[in-house]
Design an enzyme around this catalytic site. Structure first.
Site, PDB file in Angstrom:
ATOM      1  CD  GLN A   1      52.522  -5.992 -35.946  1.00 13.26           C
ATOM      2  OE1 GLN A   1      53.625  -6.467 -35.624  1.00 13.26           O
ATOM      3  NE2 GLN A   1      52.072  -6.006 -37.184  1.00 13.26           N
TER       4      GLN A   1
ATOM      5  CG  ASN B   1      53.336  -0.204 -32.758  1.00 17.60           C
ATOM      6  OD1 ASN B   1      54.250   0.535 -32.394  1.00 17.60           O
ATOM      7  ND2 ASN B   1      52.061   0.083 -32.552  1.00 17.60           N
TER       8      ASN B   1
ATOM      9  CG  ASP C   1      43.445   3.786 -35.335  1.00 12.56           C
ATOM     10  OD1 ASP C   1      44.544   3.240 -35.499  1.00 12.56           O
ATOM     11  OD2 ASP C   1      42.619   3.398 -34.465  1.00 12.56           O
ATOM     12  CB  ILE C   2      38.354   1.772 -35.456  1.00 11.44           C
ATOM     13  CG1 ILE C   2      36.849   1.691 -35.295  1.00 11.44           C
ATOM     14  CG2 ILE C   2      39.060   0.855 -34.489  1.00 11.44           C
ATOM     15  CD1 ILE C   2      36.286   0.315 -35.630  1.00 11.44           C
TER      16      ILE C   2
ATOM     17  CG  HIS D   1      49.770   3.843 -35.806  1.00  9.90           C
ATOM     18  ND1 HIS D   1      48.496   3.715 -35.302  1.00  9.90           N
ATOM     19  CD2 HIS D   1      50.323   2.603 -35.725  1.00  9.90           C
ATOM     20  CE1 HIS D   1      48.297   2.453 -34.931  1.00  9.90           C
ATOM     21  NE2 HIS D   1      49.393   1.762 -35.177  1.00  9.90           N
TER      22      HIS D   1
ATOM     23  CG  HIS E   1      49.262  -0.990 -39.416  1.00 11.07           C
ATOM     24  ND1 HIS E   1      49.400  -2.307 -39.019  1.00 11.07           N
ATOM     25  CD2 HIS E   1      49.121  -0.283 -38.263  1.00 11.07           C
ATOM     26  CE1 HIS E   1      49.338  -2.385 -37.709  1.00 11.07           C
ATOM     27  NE2 HIS E   1      49.176  -1.173 -37.225  1.00 11.07           N
TER      28      HIS E   1
HETATM   29  P1  AMP Z   1      48.851  -1.620 -34.016  1.00 12.34           P
HETATM   30  O1  AMP Z   1      48.597  -1.673 -32.539  1.00 12.34           O
HETATM   31  O2  AMP Z   1      50.077  -0.826 -34.404  1.00 12.34           O
HETATM   32  O3  AMP Z   1      48.824  -3.003 -34.617  1.00 12.34           O
HETATM   33  O4  AMP Z   1      47.654  -0.777 -34.615  1.00 12.34           O
HETATM   34  C1  AMP Z   1      46.433  -1.318 -34.992  1.00 12.34           C
HETATM   35  C2  AMP Z   1      45.488  -0.157 -35.132  1.00 12.34           C
HETATM   36  O5  AMP Z   1      44.405  -0.577 -35.931  1.00 12.34           O
HETATM   37  C3  AMP Z   1      44.902   0.345 -33.808  1.00 12.34           C
HETATM   38  O6  AMP Z   1      45.215   1.717 -33.646  1.00 12.34           O
HETATM   39  C4  AMP Z   1      43.408   0.111 -33.966  1.00 12.34           C
HETATM   40  O7  AMP Z   1      42.637   1.128 -33.384  1.00 12.34           O
HETATM   41  C5  AMP Z   1      43.262   0.075 -35.466  1.00 12.34           C
HETATM   42  N1  AMP Z   1      42.120  -0.694 -35.962  1.00 12.34           N
HETATM   43  C6  AMP Z   1      41.766  -1.960 -35.612  1.00 12.34           C
HETATM   44  N2  AMP Z   1      40.678  -2.341 -36.283  1.00 12.34           N
HETATM   45  C7  AMP Z   1      40.321  -1.298 -37.081  1.00 12.34           C
HETATM   46  C8  AMP Z   1      39.265  -1.069 -38.014  1.00 12.34           C
HETATM   47  N3  AMP Z   1      38.337  -1.997 -38.262  1.00 12.34           N
HETATM   48  N4  AMP Z   1      39.212   0.130 -38.651  1.00 12.34           N
HETATM   49  C9  AMP Z   1      40.138   1.071 -38.392  1.00 12.34           C
HETATM   50  N5  AMP Z   1      41.164   0.915 -37.529  1.00 12.34           N
HETATM   51  C10 AMP Z   1      41.249  -0.252 -36.873  1.00 12.34           C
END
Ligand code: AMP
Ligand code: ZN
Length: 133
Positions: free
Chosen positions: A93, A86, A30-31, A101, A99
């Site tokens: 979300q 989420n 995760d970024i 976590h 996806h």
């Molecule tokens: P959600 O809030 O459950 O939709 O989670 C989305 C997740 O994606 C968040 O934890 C972000 O930090 C992660 N995310 C968004 N863009 C990227 C990316 N380019 N590479 C890795 N993780 C990402």
């Protein structure tokens, strides 16, 4: 999905750090990790969330989560792992591509995952059960 960031990651159009891959899923770092080793498991097939995902894909999701979770635990020595998923903006979300976590937890991590229990009456619980059953 042209505008989906996870589809772009899966097509290698934008960079990511892959830690696991099989025919249905890819796990990446995760970024914006909330813990050391926070990984997200991305479905290779686009679906906005769990409610829209294919059942066959969903059946493969938990075994993949288990595999990645075990590897994370073995490698990082975390004390526990939260698995979160989420659905919908109101549920937190932010990326509308299915996806999960995997969040390693450490005894001293001082991290909090928001969870505020309420105290509904027995009648309220019974009413909701009636609606749901
Ligand atoms: P959600 O809030 O459950 O939709 O989670 C989305 C997740 O994606 C968040 O934890 C972000 O930090 C992660 N995310 C968004 N863009 C990227 C990316 N380019 N590479 C890795 N993780 C990402
Ligand atoms: Zn997508």
């Amino acid at each position: 999905m042209d505008n989906c960031i996870f589809c772009k990651i899966l097509k290698n159009e934008i960079p990511s750090s892959t830690v696991y891959e099989d025919d249905k899923f890819r796990a990446i770092m995760d970024i914006g990790p909330i813990a050391k080793g926070h990984v997200i498991l991305l479905a290779k097939e686009h679906a906005a969330n769990l409610l829209e995902a294919d059942d066959e894909l969903l059946a493969a999701a938990l075994p993949a989560v288990k595999k990645v979770a075990k590897a994370v635990k073995k490698t990082l020595g975390c004390d526990g792992i939260n698995v979160l998923q989420n659905n919908g903006e109101e549920a937190g979300q932010t990326v509308f591509h299915f996806h999960l976590h995997l969040i390693p937890r450490y005894a001293d991590d001082n991290q909090e995952i928001l969870w505020n229990p309420t105290s509904p009456s027995a009648e309220e619980l019974a009413q909701i059960r009636e609606l749901l059953s």
